[in-house]
Write an enzyme that holds these catalytic residues in place. Structure first.
Site: not given
Length: 451
Positions: A278, A329, A388
């Site tokens: 996460h 994703h 990210d």
């Protein structure tokens, strides 16, 4: 008995514990159980209703996912429009977003001014807290220290278990204001006690934005540029909320549904975000990029980059996971709007800091990875760079240490967590209690002498 002897004895039970806690994945299909609360097409199981955030990355036609450009909505407003709005007026946006998430509407100028004043006043942590709760018990992991600081705050609250809306809001606003202080002080304690660096504890300021205040406390000389603060503010805005289905927000909702206090619910969410699947994902990108930079001689050679990405996917390079971190994703398909906006702002700072060579390497990997993935995996799945991928690069440009990457995520997400806690508490008002099917065959109890 020494700790070493205790550990040696525990090791004897490790295989037993591991072998007796494995479940055949095929049984999930057999019993119609959706592992990880995921449908077969990868979409999430519908577990609740929310008005706080929405993540759009595809549309469904006859049960099939059709890729679309990504959109992230805060209370129904596209985050891109929010960002364009406050940046065009040369304002910081994180506080405005927190107001929107908590109260459901955009603030007027006077409402935002009042909210900022309340946040500024709420930054002051209780007397003795820094010395007793942070410096006397430092942690090598800042997320661990953040969770402990949140739980410790319960002891300094006159009405910690009061779940009235006014008290819950007071607690939430204080946590939004204090998260940057908890993180900055926890980092300074870690840096001093574990890394043998000098200890710097800077007082917080009331008249700075959240991003400015954090950089002020983090930097030894308190100095930062306007563009640095603007970029960190953008990171906070883009990480503030991501729908009720993400692991940490769902954790906050599950724990809140039991009727427990604010501090317990938020500490649980922090524990969720700490996980590498996460909130820790941006550190995985950083480690991968360090490996890529060490093994690729010419950062402008597209073929060399493509070959090394192929090795990564074939588990022949980097950490052997076969993953190109930062690509793909669970929801976004054609684009992650957070990555698109962060990339644009990162370009501006890369020019300012003379880091365009590294920026171009990131861009080349982003462009080549989908093609390499399709070739190696033989898949037509749409993948894009997620937030990210660029966030680690941004934090590097901001001279933020890697151990603060995930805590900054928490500083951003506390507004969203609090909004979900309040909505779950007052909007759903029923304890979350899903079912698990037991697949163990009945067994007889055996007397200890017959085992």
């Amino acid at each position: 008995m020494s700790n070493k002897e205790i550990y040696r004895r525990i090791l004897k039970f490790a295989n037993l514990a591991e072998n007796n806690n494995k479940i055949d994945f095929e049984l999930y299909d057999k019993f119609g159980v959706k592992r990880g609360l995921r449908n077969k097409n990868g979409t999430g199981v519908l577990a609740g209703l929310t008005e706080i955030g929405d993540v759009i990355g595809y549309r469904l036609e006859d049960g099939e996912k059709i890729p679309t450009e990504g959109h992230l909505l805060y209370r129904g407003i596209d985050v891109k429009n929010i960002v364009d709005g406050f940046q065009s007026e040369e304002r910081f946006g994180f506080e405005e977003v927190c107001y929107l998430l908590l109260f459901g509407s955009l603030p007027t100028s006077s409402e935002l001014k009042e909210f900022n004043e309340i946040l500024g006043e709420s930054r002051e942590i209780p007397e003795g807290f820094t010395e007793d709760m942070i410096l006397k018990a430092p942690s090598p992991n800042i997320m661990n220290k953040l969770a402990r600081s949140v739980l410790a705050t319960y002891s300094y609250d006159d009405n910690p278990d009061d779940t009235s809306i006014e008290n819950m809001l007071k607690q939430c606003i204080e946590l939004i204001a204090r998260f940057p202080i908890f993180v900055a002080y926890a980092f300074q304690a870690k840096s001093h006690y574990y890394d043998n660096n000098s200890l710097y504890i800077h007082n917080t300021t009331r008249n700075l934005s959240t991003a400015e205040n954090f950089l002020h406390m983090l930097r030894v000389d308190n100095k930062f540029t306007k563009s640095e603060a603007e970029l960190l503010d953008l990171c906070l805005v883009l990480h503030a909320e991501h729908g009720g289905g993400n692991n940490s927000a769902f954790t906050a909702r599950v724990v809140s549904s039991s009727g427990t206090d604010t501090y317990s619910a938020i500490a649980a969410a922090i524990g969720s975000l700490k996980g590498p699947k996460h909130g820790g994902a941006n550190n995985k990108v950083r480690q991968m990029m360090d490996d890529i930079k060490a093994h690729i001689k010419d950062w402008e050679d597209k073929k060399e980059i493509e070959n090394y990405l192929t090795k990564i996917l074939k588990k022949e390079a980097n950490d052997g996971s076969g993953l190109i971190y930062g690509m793909g994703h669970a929801i976004y398909t054609l684009s992650d709007p957070r990555a698109v906006m962060l990339k644009k702002k990162a370009h501006q700072l890369a020019v300012e800091k003379d880091m365009m060579k590294e920026y171009n390497l990131y861009q080349s990997i982003e462009n080549l990875a989908p093609e390499v993935f399709a070739k190696v995996k033989g898949s037509s799945k749409e993948i894009c760079a997620n937030v990210d991928f660029y966030s680690g690069f941004v934090y590097n440009m901001l001279q933020i240490p890697p151990e603060l990457f995930t805590p900054i995520f928490a500083i951003a997400r506390i507004g969203g967590w609090c909004a979900h806690r309040i909505e779950e508490f007052y909007g759903a008002n029923r304890i979350i209690r899903p079912a698990y099917k037991n697949i163990t065959e009945p067994r007889d109890y055996k007397n200890i002498n017959n085992r």
